[in-house]
Design a protein around this motif. Structure first.
Motif, PDB file in Angstrom:
ATOM      1  N   GLN A 298       0.818  -1.212   0.000  1.00 24.14           N
ATOM      2  CA  GLN A 298       0.000   0.000   0.000  1.00 24.14           C
ATOM      3  C   GLN A 298       0.850   1.259   0.000  1.00 24.14           C
ATOM      4  OE1 GLN A 298      -3.767  -0.238   2.478  1.00 24.14           O
ATOM      5  NE2 GLN A 298      -2.710  -2.067   3.228  1.00 24.14           N
TER       6      GLN A 298
ATOM      7  N   SER B 106      -4.770  -3.620   8.954  1.00 25.20           N
ATOM      8  CA  SER B 106      -4.050  -2.851   7.939  1.00 25.20           C
ATOM      9  C   SER B 106      -4.764  -2.706   6.603  1.00 25.20           C
ATOM     10  CB  SER B 106      -2.665  -3.484   7.685  1.00 25.20           C
ATOM     11  OG  SER B 106      -2.800  -4.802   7.174  1.00 25.20           O
ATOM     12  N   VAL B 107      -5.809  -3.479   6.371  1.00 23.09           N
ATOM     13  CA  VAL B 107      -6.495  -3.453   5.076  1.00 23.09           C
ATOM     14  C   VAL B 107      -7.924  -2.960   5.273  1.00 23.09           C
ATOM     15  CG1 VAL B 107      -7.237  -4.799   3.079  1.00 23.09           C
ATOM     16  CG2 VAL B 107      -5.072  -5.356   4.214  1.00 23.09           C
ATOM     17  N   ASP B 108      -8.269  -1.858   4.622  1.00 24.53           N
ATOM     18  CA  ASP B 108      -9.612  -1.285   4.662  1.00 24.53           C
ATOM     19  C   ASP B 108     -10.232  -1.424   3.278  1.00 24.53           C
ATOM     20  OD1 ASP B 108     -11.884   0.371   4.661  1.00 24.53           O
ATOM     21  OD2 ASP B 108     -11.020   1.677   6.186  1.00 24.53           O
TER      22      ASP B 108
ATOM     23  N   SER C 200      -8.249   0.158   0.465  1.00 26.68           N
ATOM     24  CA  SER C 200      -7.068  -0.705   0.372  1.00 26.68           C
ATOM     25  C   SER C 200      -7.194  -1.734  -0.734  1.00 26.68           C
ATOM     26  CB  SER C 200      -6.826  -1.432   1.698  1.00 26.68           C
ATOM     27  OG  SER C 200      -6.520  -0.542   2.732  1.00 26.68           O
TER      28      SER C 200
ATOM     29  N   ARG D  14      -4.177   5.000  -0.460  1.00 21.36           N
ATOM     30  CA  ARG D  14      -3.487   3.869   0.158  1.00 21.36           C
ATOM     31  C   ARG D  14      -2.142   4.303   0.730  1.00 21.36           C
ATOM     32  NH1 ARG D  14      -6.286   1.235  -4.033  1.00 21.36           N
ATOM     33  NH2 ARG D  14      -4.700   1.815  -5.572  1.00 21.36           N
TER      34      ARG D  14
ATOM     35  N   HIS E 136      -2.675   5.997   4.018  1.00 18.98           N
ATOM     36  CA  HIS E 136      -2.981   5.001   5.040  1.00 18.98           C
ATOM     37  C   HIS E 136      -1.710   4.311   5.504  1.00 18.98           C
ATOM     38  CE1 HIS E 136      -4.987   1.818   7.204  1.00 18.98           C
ATOM     39  NE2 HIS E 136      -4.561   0.900   6.355  1.00 18.98           N
TER      40      HIS E 136
END
Length: 389
Positions: A310, A327-329, A333, A361, A364
């Motif tokens: 990302q 960590s992943v939306d 993401s 990303r 983030h």
């Protein structure tokens, strides 16, 4: 001290001096923080974190059961790095596995008197150490050989596998006892924090691993049509599932990494899959920057590669479990996929569309920066044992 205790202490001292030949008497008379890490034989995520901790706390020394000199150099560890007498032998091949029962004895004999604080970077037996100083543990995972031993059977020689259930039960008992010596636990994810609670009955502070976002950055180039898997090629990371899904979806895939699964994956793969064996950081960054999406089907404790991708602007397709939940939306993401069914993953690749742009990303990923990690580690250690600088 009773006579029996004096004799035991004397024997332990002699064994410790033999077990740790580069550790001199009085080496910590001036105080300082010592970082203890299970072993430094590969440049994996936990090793990168241990090196970052050592730099953050200005460590007097790093101590590990075994080390590979080229790994220490690649990690940029500047303070002295001590290893046990068995370290050079253990670092060749996978011999360290046979020495697992010996490791707690070695750590128990390490003389840490005089340290102002001890930070353990733990995924195995390092918490067996005894020290008068305050103890901070950065826990990558409670020891897999104790708590998830079925996932580790493949890593042992076939002759040792029948012993693993008994060894695991002993290690669980010991691991719980060692956990009482820790003053503060740090967990690398919500997933690991929950495992620490279940294994040790201890709460923990979540401090996500550091990502070098200055290095892992986007490039001014178009993304290609190849999906990417990157990481160690070992069974629990499920590179095989990604390969099967890519072939079923008829989508091109790059597998970047090395490990014991490489031969099997090459046999399994067809023309839709190509391999980049053991890429260096520059090669891996270029793969992140050019990939259509980064794909990871395993359940990770945290998964630093998910954030690295990302940071390079790449969308992520990850398992809806484990550290990926931190960590992943899916809003920006990429996509979270349930379960380990090949058809479900094949559909995820076949139907994938990017939910956002690279800049979101990247922003983030910057929340997981090395600077933020260092700030949190210093603050927690200052509160525990006083300023380290």
């Amino acid at each position: 001290m009773r006579p029996v205790q004096r004799v035991a202490a004397s024997l332990r001292g002699r064994l410790g001096r033999w077990m740790w030949p580069t550790v001199e008497a009085g080496w910590l008379d001036g105080g300082g923080v010592v970082v203890c890490h299970d072993w430094l034989t590969a440049r994996a995520g936990s090793d990168k974190v241990a090196a970052e901790i050592a730099a953050t706390v200005d460590a007097q020394a790093v101590v590990c059961f075994s080390k590979a000199d080229h790994v220490v150099d690649e990690l940029g560890i500047e303070c002295p790095v001590h290893e046990s007498r068995f370290g050079p032998w253990a670092s060749r091949g996978r011999r360290w596995q046979a020495l697992l029962p010996l490791m707690p004895i070695a750590w128990r004999c390490l003389e840490l008197r005089g340290a102002s604080a001890v930070v353990t970077s733990s995924h195995a037996t390092v918490n067996a150490i005894r020290a008068d100083a305050k103890r901070l543990c950065y826990c990558h995972t409670p020891m897999r050989y104790a708590w998830e031993w079925r996932l580790e059977r493949h890593r042992l020689h076939w002759s040792l596998r029948p012993l693993l259930p008994v060894v695991a039960a002993v290690f669980r008992f010991l691991d719980r006892r060692w956990s009482r010596r820790v003053d503060v636990y740090l967990a690398n994810s919500s997933y690991v924090a929950d495992r620490i609670e279940r294994a040790y009955g201890r709460s923990s502070v979540i401090v996500h691993p550091p990502i070098d976002v200055a290095w892992w950055r986007p490039a001014d180039c178009e993304r290609g049509d190849e999906f990417l898997y990157a990481g160690r090629l070992i069974p629990y990371k499920r590179a095989d599932l990604v390969v099967r899904a890519a072939m079923a979806a008829r989508r091109r895939l790059v597998v970047a990494g090395d490990g014991p699964e490489l031969g099997r994956l090459r046999t399994l793969a067809d023309d839709y899959v190509r391999f980049v064996v053991n890429p260096d950081d520059a090669e891996l960054r270029a793969l992140y920057q050019q990939s259509r999406a980064f794909v990871y089907a395993g359940i990770e404790d945290f998964g630093m590669t998910l954030v690295e991708a990302q940071a390079c602007g790449a969308p992520v397709i990850a398992r809806n479990a484990g550290g990926a939940l931190d960590s992943v939306d899916p809003e920006f993401s990429g996509r979270l996929v349930d379960g380990g069914d090949v058809d479900v993953w094949a559909n995820a690749l076949r139907d994938f569309t990017d939910p956002a742009d690279d800049r979101r990303r990247r922003a983030h990923a910057e929340t997981f920066s090395s600077a933020r990690f260092a700030e949190r580690i210093r603050a927690i250690l200052d509160e525990l044992a006083g300023p380290v600088r």
